[in-house]
Write a protein that holds these residues in place. Structure first.
Motif, PDB file in Angstrom:
ATOM      1  N   HIS A 336       0.863  -1.179   0.000  1.00 31.62           N
ATOM      2  CA  HIS A 336       0.000   0.000   0.000  1.00 31.62           C
ATOM      3  C   HIS A 336       0.902   1.231   0.000  1.00 31.62           C
ATOM      4  N   HIS A 337       0.605   2.191  -0.866  1.00 31.25           N
ATOM      5  CA  HIS A 337       1.549   3.262  -1.153  1.00 31.25           C
ATOM      6  C   HIS A 337       1.304   4.445  -0.224  1.00 31.25           C
ATOM      7  N   LEU A 338       1.573   4.200   1.048  1.00 29.02           N
ATOM      8  CA  LEU A 338       1.371   5.177   2.106  1.00 29.02           C
ATOM      9  C   LEU A 338       2.154   4.693   3.327  1.00 29.02           C
ATOM     10  N   TYR A 339       1.951   5.349   4.448  1.00 25.69           N
ATOM     11  CA  TYR A 339       2.574   4.911   5.704  1.00 25.69           C
ATOM     12  C   TYR A 339       1.476   4.526   6.688  1.00 25.69           C
ATOM     13  N   ALA A 340       1.708   3.442   7.416  1.00 22.65           N
ATOM     14  CA  ALA A 340       0.797   3.048   8.490  1.00 22.65           C
ATOM     15  C   ALA A 340       1.611   2.412   9.602  1.00 22.65           C
ATOM     16  N   ARG A 341       1.112   2.542  10.824  1.00 22.90           N
ATOM     17  CA  ARG A 341       1.772   1.910  11.976  1.00 22.90           C
ATOM     18  C   ARG A 341       0.723   1.451  12.966  1.00 22.90           C
ATOM     19  N   GLY A 342       0.936   0.258  13.488  1.00 20.41           N
ATOM     20  CA  GLY A 342       0.056  -0.263  14.519  1.00 20.41           C
ATOM     21  C   GLY A 342       0.802  -1.216  15.415  1.00 20.41           C
ATOM     22  N   GLN A 343       0.064  -1.807  16.339  1.00 16.68           N
ATOM     23  CA  GLN A 343       0.614  -2.818  17.234  1.00 16.68           C
ATOM     24  C   GLN A 343      -0.298  -4.052  17.154  1.00 16.68           C
ATOM     25  N   VAL A 374      -4.352  -0.751  14.056  1.00 18.61           N
ATOM     26  CA  VAL A 374      -3.608   0.263  13.306  1.00 18.61           C
ATOM     27  C   VAL A 374      -3.829   1.596  13.999  1.00 18.61           C
ATOM     28  N   GLN A 375      -2.751   2.226  14.417  1.00 19.33           N
ATOM     29  CA  GLN A 375      -2.845   3.478  15.160  1.00 19.33           C
ATOM     30  C   GLN A 375      -2.775   4.690  14.235  1.00 19.33           C
ATOM     31  N   LYS A 376      -2.041   4.556  13.138  1.00 20.53           N
ATOM     32  CA  LYS A 376      -1.890   5.679  12.211  1.00 20.53           C
ATOM     33  C   LYS A 376      -1.891   5.165  10.780  1.00 20.53           C
ATOM     34  N   THR A 377      -2.669   5.799   9.937  1.00 21.86           N
ATOM     35  CA  THR A 377      -2.521   5.640   8.497  1.00 21.86           C
ATOM     36  C   THR A 377      -2.402   7.038   7.907  1.00 21.86           C
ATOM     37  N   VAL A 378      -1.278   7.293   7.277  1.00 22.08           N
ATOM     38  CA  VAL A 378      -0.968   8.618   6.734  1.00 22.08           C
ATOM     39  C   VAL A 378      -0.695   8.450   5.244  1.00 22.08           C
ATOM     40  N   ALA A 379      -1.566   8.998   4.417  1.00 23.03           N
ATOM     41  CA  ALA A 379      -1.471   8.799   2.964  1.00 23.03           C
ATOM     42  C   ALA A 379      -0.472   9.790   2.363  1.00 23.03           C
ATOM     43  N   HIS A 380       0.778   9.684   2.801  1.00 28.80           N
ATOM     44  CA  HIS A 380       1.884  10.488   2.278  1.00 28.80           C
ATOM     45  C   HIS A 380       2.946   9.558   1.706  1.00 28.80           C
TER      46      HIS A 380
END
Length: 920
Positions: A336-343, A374-380
């Motif tokens: 997926h062409h973005l950034y995401a972070r979770g636990q 998923v704590q953050k999904t940032v479409a950058h």
């Protein structure tokens, strides 16, 4: 900028000393794109404390030499190998430098008979097992877009290099030990893309830092056997904790310092890979010189856009194995062409998506869901910097954003290494958050809504609170969950829309220590609730003691039972969740053979709701029964009865007891007119067991199969001739009914199965247009693409595209106001690849016709403008003194076929003045 401009060298003596003076060291970073410096730019890979591979491309050179040494003016050693001629104008040079010392700087130059590089520098890794000092990793995801006009990935790499060197005030090779690329290094696995996309765009950093890649789905396109990939990357002799890979250039692992790096393949799911992951985990967990483990898998563990387009193997199979060791702290995905972070929900493991700067992906483009892991999904477009402090046993991760595809081209790269995420993981901390409590007291039944309140977060570790986890269950064992919700202190999901498209924290102002059960959130009944806290180090507290409450006045509470799956192997326990019993102490659940009528003595396995055959003293309404009786192989149903009777109070749940049947197609793709063969084994040998063929998107039952045959033997095959062109799957079902006992196997018949169409062959420039489609493959990342007429998909860069969420039929609407006049074609492609599965529809974009003026005359201090118009259409009058820099004068709406305006003119201020009229 080349490296001679970048470094001010002051005498290459024995030490090769130099003064580091980047152009941005004395001020702001120069973010203007300069492009990869010219000349031969080698590519480092597979670093070991005593060796490294150096590789590069030429058209046809016959020699491969690398001169190297510990000083820039003393390249006293030479490594030589024979180049590999991989195609016309594609000669691959790769040579291994051996006999190196750990944690040492080396200088080198690559040369052939025709070309020589400048002198570059790299540092060998620390000795295996080293647990002191810093170890830094640059993570940078999907390369993919080769378009030389955009050069997206090259820009991302350049910006990462500049920011890192600015952060640490040292050259990149002193700051970074390793670059990890989690897949889709190319758009298609051709030599053109490896040379002119991956190698070229990495040229900013590849001569100085080793790069390690992971296989993505795009590596397999145009190269399904990975012949090019395996010839280019040298991973075949890597081991980790003494474990080698059975398929070393597809999935592999290695150790640097005291960190294990495990590269898996989401595109090659085999039992062998799963076994290898287990072997790596077992060996690394017991290895005293391994303290950390990082895993990579191109398709991610979880994703909030294009939901379901993840690696279910990583999520359901590999991650539970990796989590067996506390050393596993981070999983890196891409795709997926973005950034995401979770636990992960239950384990102290972070997972991220590092999607680089590949094809456009943004909010509102796909099916989306807000997941609690998923704590953050940032479409950058972003990159990540990971720093291990090996002494302190900490991992620090920062994510830097560079661009947003929703911005216009001129301002797209405007974030300038903006920090959008920062998290840490600390090993060796045993203190977890204190066990919380729920402060609620319920002396009587309650009506909803009800707020559950936790005590304050407390810990002795010094770690901040990150999450709370509320559970409400119908049973005291919390196996029949009705509410199961993790919430983090922040939850970035979606964006603010035009014009800024800022990430939105949906938890801003939310007190996650409180959870409100909404009105009608639970049916009437008795429930149990508990809570736990997680710190910023991903560690959970113990669960609170449970509290019990009864809901009244809510939604109707119909009794029901549920099973976790529909097929159970022999000798496996069968848990049955139940809720909303009648209140009788003698409600019970039993299993009966399919087709029989419940009656005395007909159930080989039954229990009262307390799990025994002795009725409880008090009524039980909700809970889970565990049936340990070994039901014979065959079809059964579970039924819920009231008060020692045979009155059923809930819908039956059918199951099959027996092993799953294994099915495989003779081929995944058949020619039209070719007979389809479906192989099977492990079948139960029922006379009326059968294999049905269905079109993708159709479920067995309401719609008849396209074709079917009985399959009464344990193993064999069935042939299905005469299938029309289409996408199909085979299902194995038992006893002339629709109980499926095998995983469906997909296949196709014919080529260009899907159909696309447009309503007109001409499109007015600036107008939206719709493409209809039917008979699609039904895969989440199928897409409709637009190419210029005469271009070749996978070779030429596509003009535009839209996914359609795996629908088999429907339509997509393109909004392309800047699509230039010209001839184009549109077609459907499957599974994020350039495999063309439909007809092509050619269409022409027609330029806007110029407005036809009827009058344009100066009358005193006014200009009279009259033009042919469309009633109700808005026009804009603009003026300029130099035929550029047009400024708006006024907007008008025409009321007929001709429109006239008088515009004032200041002859003194503007002795020259030009006017024009534009239509929206």
């Amino acid at each position: 900028m080349n490296r001679s401009q970048f470094l001010r060298l002051i005498g290459f003596g024995a030490t090769g000393a130099f003064v580091f003076r980047p152009s941005w060291a004395l001020g702001a970073i120069d973010y203007d794109f300069q492009g990869t410096p010219a000349g031969l730019r080698p590519y480092l890979q597979t670093p070991r404390p005593d060796s490294i591979w150096v590789s590069w491309w030429t058209n046809a050179d016959a020699q491969t030499h690398v001169d190297f040494g510990t000083a820039a003016d003393a390249l006293t050693r030479t490594a030589t190998s024979a180049p590999t001629r991989m195609g016309t104008n594609y000669t691959y040079h790769c040579v291994r430098l051996t006999g190196l010392q750990p944690d040492t700087y080396y200088y080198y130059k690559a040369r052939t008979e025709n070309v020589t590089s400048e002198v570059f520098r790299f540092r060998t890794p620390k000795a295996i097992g080293t647990g002191t000092g810093k170890f830094r990793v640059l993570i940078i995801g999907d390369n993919q877009v080769i378009d030389p006009a955009q050069r997206r990935y090259e820009r991302l790499v350049e910006r990462a290099k500049k920011k890192i060197e600015d952060l640490y005030s040292v050259p990149i090779e002193e700051a970074i030990d390793l670059v990890l690329m989690p897949g889709d290094q190319v758009d298609v696995g051709t030599l053109e893309h490896y040379r002119h996309l991956h190698f070229k765009f990495c040229g900013w950093i590849s001569p100085n830092i080793p790069i390690m890649t992971t296989i993505g789905n795009h590596e397999t396109y145009s190269d399904p056997g990975l012949a090019n990939y395996k010839a280019i990357f040298r991973y075949d002799d890597l081991t980790c904790a003494g474990v080698s890979s059975p398929d070393p250039e597809v999935y592999y692992a290695y150790q640097l310092a005291n960190i294990a790096f495990v590269h898996t393949s989401s595109e090659h799911i085999t039992t062998a890979q799963t076994t290898w992951v287990q072997d790596i985990v077992t060996a690394s967990d017991s290895a005293a010189n391994v303290d950390w483990m990082i895993s990579l898998c191109h398709k991610p563990y979880q994703a909030e856009q294009y939901i379901g387009d993840i690696s279910t193997w990583m999520r359901n199979t590999a991650m539970p194995i990796l989590a067996q060791t506390q050393k596993h702290v981070l999983n890196i995905g891409a795709h997926h062409h973005l950034y995401a972070r979770g636990q992960t929900r239950q384990w102290p493991v972070y997972h991220i998506i590092s999607g680089g700067s590949a094809w456009d992906q943004y909010w509102g483009q796909s099916n989306e869901a807000d997941y609690d892991d998923v704590q953050k999904t940032v479409a950058h477009w972003t990159w990540q910097l990971v720093e291990f402090d090996l002494d302190a046993r900490t991992m620090d991760v920062r994510c830097f954003s560079e661009a947003n595809i929703r911005f216009p081209t001129a301002t797209r790269w405007s974030y300038n290494s903006r920090l959008v995420d920062h998290f840490t993981r600390k090993r060796g901390i045993t203190a977890t958050p204190a066990k919380p409590s729920l402060t609620n007291t319920f002396a009587a039944p309650v009506t909803l809504p009800v707020e559950l309140a936790s005590t304050a977060y407390q810990t002795t570790s010094g770690e901040a609170m990150n999450s709370t986890w509320f559970q409400v269950a119908a049973d005291a064992g919390f196996s029949n969950l009705k509410i199961d919700r993790i919430r983090d202190v922040e939850n970035f999901y979606g964006d603010s829309g035009s014009p800024l498209y800022e990430p939105v924290d949906t938890h801003a102002g939310l007190d996650i220590l409180r959870y409100t059960i909404p009105a009608s959130g639970l049916p009437d009944g008795t429930y149990h609730a508990r809570v736990r806290h997680r710190d910023a180090n991903t560690l959970w507290s113990a669960w609170s003691s449970a509290i019990t409450f009864t809901v009244t006045g809510s939604v109707p509470s119909d009794p029901k039972i549920a099973l976790q799956k529909s097929v159970y192997p022999p000798n496996e326990d069968i848990p049955v969740a139940f809720e909303n019993g009648t209140g009788s102490t003698r409600d019970w659940i039993g299993f009966f053979p399919k087709g029989t009528t419940p009656r005395a003595g007909a159930s080989p396995s039954w229990f009262y709701l307390n799990g025994t055959r002795t009725a409880p003293a008090a009524a039980i309404r909700n809970g889970t029964l565990n049936f340990t009786y070994n039901l014979p192989v065959g079809e059964w149903f579970a039924a819920f009865f009231s008060a020692d009777s045979y009155t059923e109070i809930a819908p039956r749940v059918p199951i099959y007891v027996g092993n799953m049947v294994t099915m495989t197609p003779g081929s995944e793709a058949y020619d039209e007119g070719e007979t389809v063969r479906i192989n099977f084994s492990g079948a139960p040998t029922g006379e009326k067991d059968w294999i049905g063929i269905y079109r993708v998107g159709i479920n067995p039952g309401p719609t008849p199969s396209v074709s079917w045959k009985y399959a009464a033997e344990a193993s064999g095959f069935r042939d299905f001739p005469g299938l029309a062109k289409g996408y199909y799957y085979a299902a194995f079902m038992v006893n002339d009914q629709y109980q499926e006992i095998a995983t469906r196997v997909p296949f196709s018949v014919g080529s260009q199965i899907s159909t696309v169409s447009m309503e007109a062959a001409q499109v007015q420039q600036g107008s939206d247009f719709t493409v209809h489609f039917s008979n699609g493959p039904g895969i989440p990342k199928d897409w409709i693409g637009i190419f210029k007429d005469g271009e070749i998909p996978g070779v030429n860069v596509l003009t535009s595209y839209l996914y359609f969420n795996g629908a088999t039929s429907g339509s997509v609407t393109f909004q392309l106001p800047d699509l230039a006049p010209g001839k184009y074609f549109v077609a459907m492609f499957t599974n994020d690849s350039y495999t063309e599965v439909s007809n092509r529809v050619t269409f022409t974009v027609q330029g806007k016709a110029p407005l036809e003026f009827e009058q344009a005359e100066l009358e005193g201090n006014q200009m009279r403008l009259r033009w042919k118009s469309e009633s109700g259409k808005t026009y804009k009058i603009q003026k300029s003194t130099r035929l550029d820099g047009w400024e708006d004068v006024r907007s008008v709406t025409a009321s007929g076929a001709s429109h006239e305006e008088l515009v004032p003119v200041d002859r003194i201020a503007d002795p020259k003045c030009f006017f024009r009229v534009t239509g929206d």
